[in-house]
Design a protein around this motif. Structure first.
Motif, PDB file in Angstrom:
ATOM      1  N   ALA A 189       0.912  -1.338   0.037  1.00  0.00           N
ATOM      2  CA  ALA A 189      -0.158   0.072  -0.069  1.00  0.00           C
ATOM      3  C   ALA A 189       0.962   1.315  -0.052  1.00  0.00           C
ATOM      4  CB  ALA A 189      -0.737   0.054   1.164  1.00  0.00           C
ATOM      5  N   ASP A 190       1.743   1.215   0.813  1.00  0.00           N
ATOM      6  CA  ASP A 190       2.890   2.350   0.837  1.00  0.00           C
ATOM      7  C   ASP A 190       3.378   2.491  -0.264  1.00  0.00           C
ATOM      8  OD1 ASP A 190       2.054   2.919   3.281  1.00  0.00           O
ATOM      9  OD2 ASP A 190       3.921   1.927   4.488  1.00  0.00           O
ATOM     10  N   ARG A 191       3.952   1.475  -0.973  1.00  0.00           N
ATOM     11  CA  ARG A 191       4.781   1.611  -2.221  1.00  0.00           C
ATOM     12  C   ARG A 191       3.910   2.234  -3.397  1.00  0.00           C
ATOM     13  NH1 ARG A 191       8.276  -2.934  -5.342  1.00  0.00           N
ATOM     14  NH2 ARG A 191       8.804  -1.414  -7.423  1.00  0.00           N
ATOM     15  N   PHE A 192       2.851   1.915  -3.427  1.00  0.00           N
ATOM     16  CA  PHE A 192       1.988   2.397  -4.461  1.00  0.00           C
ATOM     17  C   PHE A 192       0.992   3.454  -4.360  1.00  0.00           C
ATOM     18  CE2 PHE A 192       3.504  -2.069  -5.735  1.00  0.00           C
ATOM     19  CZ  PHE A 192       4.228  -1.684  -6.901  1.00  0.00           C
ATOM     20  N   GLY A 193       1.141   3.883  -3.095  1.00  0.00           N
ATOM     21  CA  GLY A 193       0.039   5.164  -2.855  1.00  0.00           C
ATOM     22  C   GLY A 193      -1.326   4.895  -2.605  1.00  0.00           C
ATOM     23  N   GLU A 227       3.010  -8.939  -9.460  1.00  0.00           N
ATOM     24  CA  GLU A 227       4.361  -8.580  -9.893  1.00  0.00           C
ATOM     25  C   GLU A 227       5.185  -7.993  -8.832  1.00  0.00           C
ATOM     26  OE1 GLU A 227       3.557  -5.721 -12.908  1.00  0.00           O
ATOM     27  OE2 GLU A 227       2.904  -7.042 -14.373  1.00  0.00           O
ATOM     28  N   ASN A 228       4.621  -7.637  -7.490  1.00  0.00           N
ATOM     29  CA  ASN A 228       5.229  -7.120  -6.424  1.00  0.00           C
ATOM     30  C   ASN A 228       5.332  -7.608  -5.306  1.00  0.00           C
ATOM     31  OD1 ASN A 228       6.554  -4.317  -7.768  1.00  0.00           O
ATOM     32  ND2 ASN A 228       4.373  -4.557  -8.336  1.00  0.00           N
ATOM     33  N   MET A 229       4.387  -8.659  -4.821  1.00  0.00           N
ATOM     34  CA  MET A 229       4.341  -9.121  -3.613  1.00  0.00           C
ATOM     35  C   MET A 229       5.250 -10.289  -3.706  1.00  0.00           C
ATOM     36  SD  MET A 229       0.487 -10.630  -3.736  1.00  0.00           S
ATOM     37  CE  MET A 229       0.248 -12.226  -4.440  1.00  0.00           C
TER      38      MET A 229
END
Length: 371
Positions: A189-193, A227-229
């Motif tokens: 959540a923090d990384r993608f706003g 793709e990111n987790m």
């Protein structure tokens, strides 16, 4: 008794579920935990018959975890203990059915020992349930999680203004499963706003809402997550929706996806893709009916030296095109057509008259085989 374990576990599950009204908001992870706890308790009981009171008295870890999960889900200790009592009665009935040649004195001793074992197990379950309630009351994180759960289910006097959160945003409901799920959820959540509201349900399950001022397609959110987790994480998601009711609905869609994901683990499961299958999975009678009426007659047929179910899978995968199915199976079109006619004769109806039922039944049996 060991040879009848699946039958015993199924009978106990049916009995314990009958003690309360079906709840559409019941957490799929809780239901999976219930199956695990029943399996562990039955094994515990049968081991008690084999070893008697000499067996160590430790309760199975699955029953301990489920007792604590029940406390977090707001399931009363009375209901939990009623379910154990009912399950023990079912197990005792199976013991009696298998003991027709056992001397009465021996059988009475077995039943008495079982009673003591069950008393120990229920005492441990009660202690764990009460301990979890006490810990939840002390933990601010768990109190906040309980408020979120109560609000999404509509069974607590909590209003939107009671949360530091804007419910008018666009939300995608997500349920993350895996090691360190809460920490990974917050990092994503923090990384993608995204604005995040989340509630940890147990050691590896987190309910989350990824929210933003602009609508983002659930498909795009899902791709971003996968793709990111971390590799050990899986996620079930709902659709992008706004407002309080949208916030609730996208979570329920994620819960439907979770129902399927727990049977067939995938990195990402989207509620929209499995809505019919998830609805059927919650109805054991419907599941049994579909499998017995549509697949069992085909599984037991020996007219061909091939699986008629595999022929159906290939046939449906190409939209009912016999030539394309033949290419997939490596046979001729006429062979596929003969098999389809045989299937129709066995079922007593044309494929097009029960197309949807067959498709769903095949999906169900594949899910069950994956479990």
């Amino acid at each position: 008794m060991r040879a009848r374990l699946p039958e015993i576990e199924k009978a106990i599950l049916v009995r314990v579920r009958s003690l309360t009204e079906p709840d559409e908001d019941e957490d799929p992870a809780y239901l999976v935990g219930m199956r695990g706890a029943v399996s562990a308790a039955v094994a515990y009981g049968i081991e008690g018959i084999e070893k008697g009171l000499e067996r160590p008295a430790e309760a199975p870890p699955a029953t301990v975890s489920q007792a604590r999960r029940a406390a977090r889900e707001g399931i009363s200790l009375e209901i939990v203990l009623r379910r154990y009592t009912a399950g023990c009665k079912v197990l005792e009935d199976f013991v009696l059915a298998e003991s027709t040649d056992v001397p009465g004195a021996v059988l009475r001793e077995v039943i008495a020992d079982q009673g003591l074992e069950i008393d120990r197990l229920m005492a441990k379950v009660a202690a764990e349930h009460e301990d979890e309630l006490s810990w939840t009351a002390r933990s601010s994180t768990q109190r906040e999680a309980a408020r979120i759960v109560g609000f999404v289910q509509g069974d607590m006097p909590v209003a939107p203004l009671d949360f530091d959160f804007d419910f008018d945003l666009w939300h995608v409901g997500a349920i993350f499963r895996g090691r360190d799920a809460e920490r990974a959820t917050r990092w994503l959540a923090d990384r993608f706003g995204y604005r995040l509201l989340c509630a940890a349900r147990d050691e590896e399950t987190v309910w989350a809402w990824l929210s933003s001022p602009r609508q983002t397609a659930a498909e795009d959110v899902g791709r971003l997550l996968v793709e990111n987790m971390p590799d050990e994480l899986t996620v079930a998601i709902g659709e992008s929706r706004s407002g309080v009711e949208g916030w609730r609905l996208t979570h329920r869609e994620a819960r439907m996806a979770l129902q399927v994901m727990l049977c067939r683990p995938r990195r990402l499961t989207r509620g929209q893709d499995v809505v019919l299958l998830a609805g059927i999975l919650t109805n054991e009678t419907l599941v049994r009916s579909l499998l017995d009426n549509y697949l069992a007659p085909l599984e037991g047929n020996r007219s061909f030296n091939v699986s008629l179910l595999d022929t159906l899978r290939a046939y449906f995968a190409v939209g009912g095109n016999a030539a394309a199915a033949a290419a997939t199976l490596g046979v001729t079109r006429h062979t596929v057509q003969r098999r389809i006619r045989a299937i129709e004769q066995i079922l007593g109806r044309p494929i097009h008259a029960c197309y949807s039922e067959l498709v769903v039944a095949l999906q169900l049996v594949d899910l069950i085989d994956d479990k």
